[in-house]
Design a protein around this motif. Structure first.
Motif, PDB file in Angstrom:
ATOM      1  N   UNK A 171      -6.451  34.963  -3.646  1.00  0.00           N
ATOM      2  CA  UNK A 171      -6.917  34.207  -4.633  1.00  0.00           C
ATOM      3  C   UNK A 171      -5.870  34.432  -5.754  1.00  0.00           C
ATOM      4  N   UNK A 172      -5.594  33.206  -6.425  1.00  0.00           N
ATOM      5  CA  UNK A 172      -4.856  33.324  -7.651  1.00  0.00           C
ATOM      6  C   UNK A 172      -5.043  34.329  -8.830  1.00  0.00           C
ATOM      7  N   UNK A 173      -6.356  34.692  -9.082  1.00  0.00           N
ATOM      8  CA  UNK A 173      -6.885  35.345 -10.156  1.00  0.00           C
ATOM      9  C   UNK A 173      -6.775  36.913  -9.724  1.00  0.00           C
ATOM     10  N   UNK A 174      -6.455  37.279  -8.438  1.00  0.00           N
ATOM     11  CA  UNK A 174      -6.269  38.735  -8.008  1.00  0.00           C
ATOM     12  C   UNK A 174      -5.061  39.144  -8.407  1.00  0.00           C
ATOM     13  N   UNK A 175      -5.104  40.516  -8.552  1.00  0.00           N
ATOM     14  CA  UNK A 175      -3.584  41.080  -8.713  1.00  0.00           C
ATOM     15  C   UNK A 175      -2.680  41.188  -7.524  1.00  0.00           C
ATOM     16  N   UNK A 176      -1.562  41.165  -7.998  1.00  0.00           N
ATOM     17  CA  UNK A 176      -0.232  41.145  -7.023  1.00  0.00           C
ATOM     18  C   UNK A 176      -0.697  42.293  -5.708  1.00  0.00           C
ATOM     19  N   UNK A 177      -0.465  41.800  -4.564  1.00  0.00           N
ATOM     20  CA  UNK A 177      -0.741  42.871  -3.332  1.00  0.00           C
ATOM     21  C   UNK A 177       0.397  43.947  -3.399  1.00  0.00           C
ATOM     22  N   UNK A 178      -0.121  45.081  -3.486  1.00  0.00           N
ATOM     23  CA  UNK A 178       0.703  46.398  -3.559  1.00  0.00           C
ATOM     24  C   UNK A 178       0.557  46.863  -2.271  1.00  0.00           C
ATOM     25  N   UNK A 179       1.509  47.671  -1.402  1.00  0.00           N
ATOM     26  CA  UNK A 179       1.488  48.765  -0.598  1.00  0.00           C
ATOM     27  C   UNK A 179       0.607  49.770  -0.896  1.00  0.00           C
ATOM     28  N   UNK A 180      -0.204  50.139  -0.146  1.00  0.00           N
ATOM     29  CA  UNK A 180      -1.085  51.218  -0.302  1.00  0.00           C
ATOM     30  C   UNK A 180      -0.517  52.537  -0.652  1.00  0.00           C
ATOM     31  N   UNK A 181       0.635  52.692  -0.083  1.00  0.00           N
ATOM     32  CA  UNK A 181       1.300  53.844  -0.204  1.00  0.00           C
ATOM     33  C   UNK A 181       2.070  54.182  -1.486  1.00  0.00           C
ATOM     34  N   UNK A 182       2.180  53.006  -2.413  1.00  0.00           N
ATOM     35  CA  UNK A 182       2.582  52.988  -3.599  1.00  0.00           C
ATOM     36  C   UNK A 182       1.943  53.847  -4.590  1.00  0.00           C
ATOM     37  N   UNK A 183       2.479  54.141  -5.718  1.00  0.00           N
ATOM     38  CA  UNK A 183       1.872  54.757  -6.924  1.00  0.00           C
ATOM     39  C   UNK A 183       1.024  55.992  -6.435  1.00  0.00           C
ATOM     40  N   UNK A 184      -0.103  56.270  -6.956  1.00  0.00           N
ATOM     41  CA  UNK A 184      -1.077  57.328  -6.420  1.00  0.00           C
ATOM     42  C   UNK A 184      -1.932  56.733  -5.522  1.00  0.00           C
ATOM     43  N   UNK A 185      -1.851  55.669  -4.917  1.00  0.00           N
ATOM     44  CA  UNK A 185      -2.602  55.017  -4.012  1.00  0.00           C
ATOM     45  C   UNK A 185      -2.205  55.801  -2.491  1.00  0.00           C
ATOM     46  N   UNK A 186      -1.190  56.281  -2.511  1.00  0.00           N
ATOM     47  CA  UNK A 186      -0.859  57.083  -1.211  1.00  0.00           C
ATOM     48  C   UNK A 186      -1.890  58.194  -1.187  1.00  0.00           C
TER      49      UNK A 186
END
Length: 199
Positions: free
Chosen positions: A145-160
């Protein structure tokens, strides 16, 4: 005794009657269900997950009459030492991206650490064999949906360290309330409860 106190008494009884708990949650209003979920201790969440036997599907999270890409919010509480309150936000795909062979949901985690960990996008789908709903962070939605944040790979940042390689499994407690546990190859010491907020 208040409705919340009655539900908490059922949830903490020495012998857990999941049918009685489900009925009490179904009969409660939205504010009471939310208060129940937000008050759950880690010990109670572990206990409820082990006891939960009600099947849960994508239809329990996003009802069938919901429009594609229309957001449905589930308020949550987890067993982490801090930042325990969060939301999982879900939607169904647009016709362009909806799979032909299964009903899926797109979703992400809305919480205070999103700037550090990323939004934690996932694809959710039914596991008919277990009766559980799978929230799969190994798979990313192709749209949002347009109001959601940009989709980011879950291995990026501390998301890994948080989302990469993780799968959540949800079990049903009532029509609106579910209980989940996180897995990375094996079960993790991480549980969470969700309550669907109807518009």
């Amino acid at each position: 005794m208040s409705a919340l106190a009655d539900i908490q008494k059922l949830a903490s009884a020495p012998t857990l009657d999941t049918d009685a708990l489900a009925s009490a949650l179904d009969e409660a209003d939205a504010a009471t269900r939310l208060a129940f979920v937000r008050a759950l201790t880690p010990k109670m969440q572990r206990r409820l997950f082990d006891a939960a036997s009600r099947p849960v599907t994508t239809l329990d999270i996003v009802p069938e009459d919901t429009n594609p890409l229309q957001e449905v919010i589930c308020e949550g509480r987890n067993t982490l030492p801090a930042f325990r309150l969060f939301q999982k936000r879900f939607c169904t795909p647009s016709a362009e991206y909806a799979p032909d062979n299964r009903r899926v949901l797109w979703g992400y985690n809305h919480q205070t650490l999103s700037g550090i960990t990323g939004p934690g996008y996932f694809v959710a789908y039914d596991d008919a064999e277990s009766g559980e709903l799978v929230i799969d962070y190994r798979e990313l939605p192709p749209e949002r949906p347009g109001e959601w944040p940009q989709i980011l790979d879950n291995r990026a940042r501390l998301g890994r360290f948080v989302y990469a390689g993780m799968v959540d499994r949800l079990r049903g407690l009532s029509e609106h309330v579910t209980i989940g546990r996180a897995y990375k190859a094996k079960p993790m010491n991480a549980w969470f409860a969700l309550v669907r907020i109807d518009p």
